[in-house]
Design an enzyme around this catalytic site. Structure first.
Site, mmCIF file in Angstrom:
data_model
loop_
_atom_site.group_PDB
_atom_site.id
_atom_site.type_symbol
_atom_site.label_atom_id
_atom_site.label_comp_id
_atom_site.label_asym_id
_atom_site.label_seq_id
_atom_site.Cartn_x
_atom_site.Cartn_y
_atom_site.Cartn_z
ATOM 1 N N GLU A 1 62.631 40.435 40.923
ATOM 2 C CA GLU A 1 64.258 40.859 40.672
ATOM 3 C C GLU A 1 65.326 39.875 40.564
ATOM 4 O O GLU A 1 66.160 39.789 39.504
ATOM 5 C CB GLU A 1 64.706 41.887 41.820
ATOM 6 C CG GLU A 1 64.066 42.994 42.145
ATOM 7 C CD GLU A 1 62.865 42.798 43.015
ATOM 8 O OE1 GLU A 1 62.237 41.914 43.287
ATOM 9 O OE2 GLU A 1 62.687 43.879 43.771
ATOM 10 N N ARG B 1 36.005 27.850 38.975
ATOM 11 C CA ARG B 1 35.785 26.952 37.857
ATOM 12 C C ARG B 1 36.116 27.906 36.589
ATOM 13 O O ARG B 1 35.110 28.416 35.989
ATOM 14 C CB ARG B 1 34.421 26.377 38.012
ATOM 15 C CG ARG B 1 34.427 25.540 39.097
ATOM 16 C CD ARG B 1 33.239 24.564 39.073
ATOM 17 N NE ARG B 1 31.864 25.592 39.094
ATOM 18 C CZ ARG B 1 31.279 26.161 40.087
ATOM 19 N NH1 ARG B 1 32.118 26.183 41.313
ATOM 20 N NH2 ARG B 1 30.335 26.809 40.012
ATOM 21 N N CYS C 1 66.777 41.540 47.581
ATOM 22 C CA CYS C 1 67.018 42.173 46.324
ATOM 23 C C CYS C 1 68.004 42.970 46.219
ATOM 24 O O CYS C 1 68.742 43.228 45.173
ATOM 25 C CB CYS C 1 65.763 42.316 45.539
ATOM 26 S SG CYS C 1 64.691 40.838 45.530
ATOM 27 N N ALA D 1 24.622 39.892 42.652
ATOM 28 C CA ALA D 1 24.306 39.735 41.136
ATOM 29 C C ALA D 1 22.755 39.705 41.246
ATOM 30 O O ALA D 1 22.038 38.853 41.890
ATOM 31 C CB ALA D 1 24.533 38.095 40.685
ATOM 32 N N ARG E 1 37.166 35.009 42.168
ATOM 33 C CA ARG E 1 37.499 34.036 43.317
ATOM 34 C C ARG E 1 39.050 33.548 43.237
ATOM 35 O O ARG E 1 39.762 33.449 44.376
ATOM 36 C CB ARG E 1 36.711 32.916 42.970
ATOM 37 C CG ARG E 1 35.119 32.998 43.127
ATOM 38 C CD ARG E 1 34.261 31.772 42.931
ATOM 39 N NE ARG E 1 32.937 32.019 43.269
ATOM 40 C CZ ARG E 1 32.074 30.914 43.139
ATOM 41 N NH1 ARG E 1 32.177 29.701 42.948
ATOM 42 N NH2 ARG E 1 30.872 31.273 43.372
ATOM 43 N N HIS F 1 25.462 40.555 53.598
ATOM 44 C CA HIS F 1 25.939 41.826 52.749
ATOM 45 C C HIS F 1 25.236 43.113 53.615
ATOM 46 O O HIS F 1 25.870 44.070 53.888
ATOM 47 C CB HIS F 1 25.086 41.784 51.533
ATOM 48 C CG HIS F 1 25.808 41.209 50.396
ATOM 49 N ND1 HIS F 1 26.846 40.268 50.527
ATOM 50 C CD2 HIS F 1 25.875 41.487 49.049
ATOM 51 C CE1 HIS F 1 27.418 40.071 49.385
ATOM 52 N NE2 HIS F 1 26.708 40.637 48.439
HETATM 53 N N1 LIG Z 1 22.252 33.261 41.674
HETATM 54 C C1 LIG Z 1 23.274 34.029 41.064
HETATM 55 C C2 LIG Z 1 24.527 34.046 41.963
HETATM 56 N N2 LIG Z 1 24.489 33.440 43.099
HETATM 57 C C3 LIG Z 1 25.582 33.536 44.102
HETATM 58 C C4 LIG Z 1 25.462 32.584 45.113
HETATM 59 O O1 LIG Z 1 24.230 32.753 45.915
HETATM 60 C C5 LIG Z 1 25.537 30.988 44.811
HETATM 61 O O2 LIG Z 1 25.277 30.538 46.055
HETATM 62 C C6 LIG Z 1 27.185 31.058 44.487
HETATM 63 O O3 LIG Z 1 27.595 31.661 43.547
HETATM 64 C C7 LIG Z 1 27.271 29.463 43.905
HETATM 65 O O4 LIG Z 1 28.451 28.979 43.784
HETATM 66 P P1 LIG Z 1 28.831 27.889 43.012
HETATM 67 O O5 LIG Z 1 28.164 26.769 43.499
HETATM 68 O O6 LIG Z 1 30.376 27.623 43.281
HETATM 69 O O7 LIG Z 1 28.487 28.024 41.742
HETATM 70 N N3 LIG Z 1 25.763 34.507 41.389
HETATM 71 C C8 LIG Z 1 25.750 35.041 40.120
HETATM 72 O O8 LIG Z 1 26.710 35.544 39.704
HETATM 73 N N4 LIG Z 1 24.389 35.053 39.165
HETATM 74 C C9 LIG Z 1 23.465 34.519 39.767
HETATM 75 O O9 LIG Z 1 22.398 34.227 39.046
HETATM 76 ZN ZN LIG Z 2 62.937 41.346 47.129
#
Ligand SMILES: Nc1c(/N=C/[C@@H](O)[C@H](O)[C@H](O)COP(=O)(O)O)[nH]c(=O)[nH]c1=O
Ligand SMILES: [Zn+2]
Length: 362
Positions: free
Chosen positions: A52, A207, A84, A154, A184, A297
């Site tokens: 604002e 990245r 505000c 993944a 991220r 997980h």
């Molecule tokens: N194996 C895979 C992933 N794997 C995910 C995590 O197990 C990795 O350690 C992590 O993303 C690595 O992070 P970095 O070093 O910052 O790149 N994640 C994905 O999306 N696809 C994959 O095929």
């Molecule tokens: Zn405010």
């Protein structure tokens, strides 16, 4: 014009600040006078001016008698910046259109009351759902004082995160992997278990082609088995917290502390996820991206500590009883106990499928 035309612009402004305004909400404001936009702004960083105020500064004298569209109820308490609602009254606006009221029980409705008392017309609930969605993390953290949790998986088509020999690079393609970096950027913390650190030596930084904010890297590593030459210890790219249990000797911790890592002692040995989340909430982590692996997980699934699932599925079949599934641990014995989700988004991304899902209510 209708109110949604201008509120859409305010929501779009707010969207750009998501992630970087944490622990504050992302807010957008647009000031309109005589059918002309005379000022707009977004909250960009906690401690800096609110949306604002940016909009009022841009509007200058044209704010008198104007209408402000704002995605969240103007604040009424003296935080790091003056309220505000006072600024809007001082600048003599005629009307304020609000998307969502503040969820903070301490201040909810206070800003609106002050504006009305000063004779300013207030309309609420314009595009309320969109605005709430925008700040689901903020609303969640305000209500529960623990981070909004996104579980990211993944997997291959048959639900594996690695082959039976432990190979996992890469299951999903470059486009999907890059997409996950947006999450991220948007999350305060990224959490992995020691198994992932030992297997992948990940950097866990954001990245993206245009850069992005790095989340705090949180490693669950009770015995402190993280190698001293691991990227998360040596690359200096982002903060790293390693969560250990009390029995880890002082001189071992010292080596990591000297490398700039924060060692945090967490009571109890088994991962008690709800307690871990309160622990992280107290440290200001309002949103947490859980990148695995299977054990972590499995624990989050067991404790149903999930607010969003981000699932990337590659059209590859890995097979093999010994190949690792995305969720380890015991799992649910009965289908009735399975974590039921609702699909929010399904898109193809590169060669892969991306799904965003949320737990079913109730
Ligand atoms: N194996 C895979 C992933 N794997 C995910 C995590 O197990 C990795 O350690 C992590 O993303 C690595 O992070 P970095 O070093 O910052 O790149 N994640 C994905 O999306 N696809 C994959 O095929
Ligand atoms: Zn405010």
């Amino acid at each position: 014009m209708d109110h949604a035309y201008y509120m859409n612009f305010a929501i779009d402004l707010a969207k750009r600040g998501i992630g970087q305004t944490s622990p504050n909400p992302a807010v957008g404001a647009v000031i309109v006078k005589g059918g002309e936009i005379v000022g707009f702004g977004a909250h960009l960083k906690a401690g800096e001016p609110h949306a604002e105020v940016h909009a009022l500064n841009m509007a200058g004298g044209k704010a008198i008698g104007a209408t402000m569209y704002v995605t969240l109820e103007p604040c009424s308490h003296f935080g790091k910046t003056p309220p505000c609602s006072n600024a809007i009254i001082d600048k003599k606006l005629h009307k304020v259109v609000i998307a969502s009221v503040d969820p903070n029980p301490k201040v909810s409705g206070e800003g609106i009351r002050k504006l009305k008392k000063a004779g300013i017309e207030v309309i609420t609930g314009v595009m309320e759902e969109e605005a709430k969605q925008l700040n689901e993390v903020f609303f969640h953290y305000m209500q529960y004082k623990r981070p909004f949790v996104t579980l990211k998986t993944a997997t291959s088509l048959d639900g594996k995160i690695a082959t039976a020999t432990g190979e996992s690079k890469w299951i999903t393609g470059q486009t999907a992997r890059e997409d996950s970096h947006f999450y991220r950027h948007h999350h305060d913390g990224i959490l992995v278990g020691i198994g992932t650190v030992l297997a992948d030596n990940p950097s866990l930084t954001t990245r993206l082609p245009a850069g992005g904010k790095n989340p705090v890297r949180i490693i669950l590593d009770h015995e402190l088995r993280t190698p001293l030459d691991a990227r998360v210890v040596t690359d200096g790219q982002a903060a790293t917290w390693i969560i250990v249990k009390a029995s880890v000797p002082e001189e071992k911790r010292r080596r990591f502390i000297n490398a700039g890592v924060e060692i945090m002692e967490f009571p109890g040995s088994e991962i008690n996820v709800p307690e871990l989340l309160y622990f992280l909430g107290e440290k200001g982590i309002t949103s947490l991206l859980v990148e695995g692996g299977a054990t972590i997980h499995g624990s989050f699934l067991r404790d149903r500590a999930v607010n969003q699932v981000l699932s990337y599925i590659s059209p590859k079949v890995i097979g093999g009883e010994k190949a690792k599934p995305a969720f380890g641990g015991e799992g649910f014995a009965h289908l009735a106990d399975a974590l039921e989700l609702k699909i929010k988004e399904v898109t193809q991304i590169g060669e892969d499928l991306k799904m965003v899902l949320v737990p079913k209510r109730g």
